[in-house]
Each structure stands twice: as structure tokens, then as C-alpha cells.
Write an enzyme that holds these catalytic residues in place. Sequence first.
Site, PDB file in Angstrom:
ATOM      1  CG  ASN A 102     -41.334 -36.504  33.997  1.00 46.90           C
ATOM      2  OD1 ASN A 102     -40.530 -37.438  33.945  1.00 46.90           O
ATOM      3  ND2 ASN A 102     -42.490 -36.579  34.640  1.00 46.90           N
TER       4      ASN A 102
ATOM      5  CE  LYS B 103     -44.907 -38.257  32.612  1.00 46.68           C
ATOM      6  NZ  LYS B 103     -46.352 -38.261  32.658  1.00 46.68           N
TER       7      LYS B 103
ATOM      8  CG  HIS C  14     -44.882 -37.518  38.482  1.00 49.09           C
ATOM      9  ND1 HIS C  14     -45.884 -38.353  38.008  1.00 49.09           N
ATOM     10  CD2 HIS C  14     -44.721 -36.555  37.546  1.00 49.09           C
ATOM     11  CE1 HIS C  14     -46.295 -37.894  36.839  1.00 49.09           C
ATOM     12  NE2 HIS C  14     -45.608 -36.816  36.526  1.00 49.09           N
TER      13      HIS C  14
ATOM     14  CD  GLU D  21     -46.839 -40.674  35.308  1.00 50.97           C
ATOM     15  OE1 GLU D  21     -45.607 -40.793  35.192  1.00 50.97           O
ATOM     16  OE2 GLU D  21     -47.522 -40.017  34.499  1.00 50.97           O
TER      17      GLU D  21
ATOM     18  CD  GLU E 105     -46.706 -32.684  36.688  1.00 53.44           C
ATOM     19  OE1 GLU E 105     -46.228 -32.275  35.633  1.00 53.44           O
ATOM     20  OE2 GLU E 105     -46.593 -33.862  37.066  1.00 53.44           O
TER      21      GLU E 105
ATOM     22  N   GLY F  87     -50.923 -36.459  30.529  1.00 56.80           N
ATOM     23  CA  GLY F  87     -50.937 -37.422  29.426  1.00 56.80           C
ATOM     24  C   GLY F  87     -52.293 -37.614  28.777  1.00 56.80           C
TER      25      GLY F  87
ATOM     26  CB  SER G 112     -52.035 -32.170  28.383  1.00 54.60           C
ATOM     27  OG  SER G 112     -52.358 -33.528  28.641  1.00 54.60           O
TER      28      SER G 112
END
Length: 247
Positions: free
Chosen positions: A9, A11, A92, A94, A162, A168, A207
Amino acid sequence: MPKRYLIANWKMNLPPEGLETYMRVVGTAPVADILMVVAPPFPYIAAAHGLRHGHVAVGAQNCADQPSGAFTGEVSPGMLRGLGAIYAVVGHSERRTVYGESDALISRKLALAIATGLTPVLCIGEDLKVREAGHAARFLADQVKAVTSPALESADVIVAYEPIWAIGTGRNASGAMCAETTAEIRDAIGRFWPARHAGGSLLYGGSVTPDNVADLVSNGHIDGFLVGGASLDSARFLAIHRAMTAG
Ligand code: PGA
């Protein structure tokens, strides 16, 4: 046996110039029972599809919940399919937290992706507050339950666990925590989704690096990974593939 996946991914990262090298390097992964997917930003999807090597497929990081129409800035599953994408990440964290995507919207995206021939990668995950309060299992079950689409009757869905606190941050879930949590997610899938999904693919993301993948593979009871930061470097992404096959 559920299919195993390793999904990059990107992003909103990386310039297009490196795409050709990236696809070539990632395409050197030896044939294994792991499906590799690269999900670059939308504008690179067609090029990435054309530059595929080896056993790598292309995916999208998101898709619209409508097939066409006056939806400024959106990209429909049909358009993505036309560019060569065969997977689409949906929900996701985000998208949920930064752009306020609701469970209802995510359910519509998932249904339309399936109807269009894209395999959705549905992301779920709790934040730190929920984890520390001991409510992760209930929270994740609620996220599974909230996807109510009748499309679930007819198609494969990949689920990615996730945890938001791991995305991250450099702080990944341990293999043991993954095993416990994915068992809870599987239990929720068994309760709320049609029976055919009980043995579906369940990935972990947050991560993941070449260094922590061994513990997750041997103890995590998962079928692969959705990788953000460590997927931006083709050699590191390949190293994750190597660690998965070594286990
Ligand atoms: P990360 O991102 O690997 O950089 O933590 C994972 C993701 O958000 O899919």
C-alpha cells in the site's frame, strides 16, 4: 487453505519515475503460494499493470461507492478494473478517520467492488484507546457486523486487521497478539457473515518490516500482510516476501 497475500500500500507516495524498476524488482520474487499485489496511487495503476513482472497483480487503495455520475473526484471500481486493478482496499483507517468514511459507505464500496469483479481488501482495526480499555474484540466484531452487504453471499473478501496504533508508528502487534485478535475476528466473521467466509484470508497490517515478519508468520495465525512504509522500497518489500517463504 486460505490464499496468502503480500500487498504493498504505497498510500500517496513515490514519484512515477521509479515505477518500472519497482515492478521489475518486486517481480523477481520466486514463485511461491503468496499472491503479491502492488497498490500504487490511482494515476499509476495503468502503468503498473503494464509493467508487471512475475506473479504480481495490481490493486487500488480505494474506490467509489457509485458506478458513475456526478461524484467529483471519485474513481469507480469499473474504471479501476479497466486500468488493470483486480484488488481494491476498502475502509482503510486513514479513509475512516481522515475522510470520515462510515460503515454504510464502506459497505456500499465493498458491494460495488465485488459486483465489478474487484476483490476487496476490507481493513478493520481499533485505536489505542479501545485496545487499552480492553474493548478491541468487541470493537472489531462491530466493524465486521457493520458490513452487511448481500454481496458477501457471493464473493471472496480479504480482511486485513490493521490496528490504528500500529500503522506507521513503528510499533507492530506481536505474533501472539495477532493470533489472539485474528481468532476473535474469525469468530465475528463466523457469526455475522455467510458461512463461506469462515476460512477466508485474514491479513495483518501495521509497521510490518522484514525484521518483524518472522514472529508474525510463525505465531500470528495470519495469511499475509498489508504493508505501507516498508513497501515503498522494492528491496525491503521483497525481503518481506523472502521472510514469509522462509518460515
Ligand atoms: P504501515 O502501513 O506498514 O506503514 O504501518 C500499513 C497500512 O496502513 O496499510
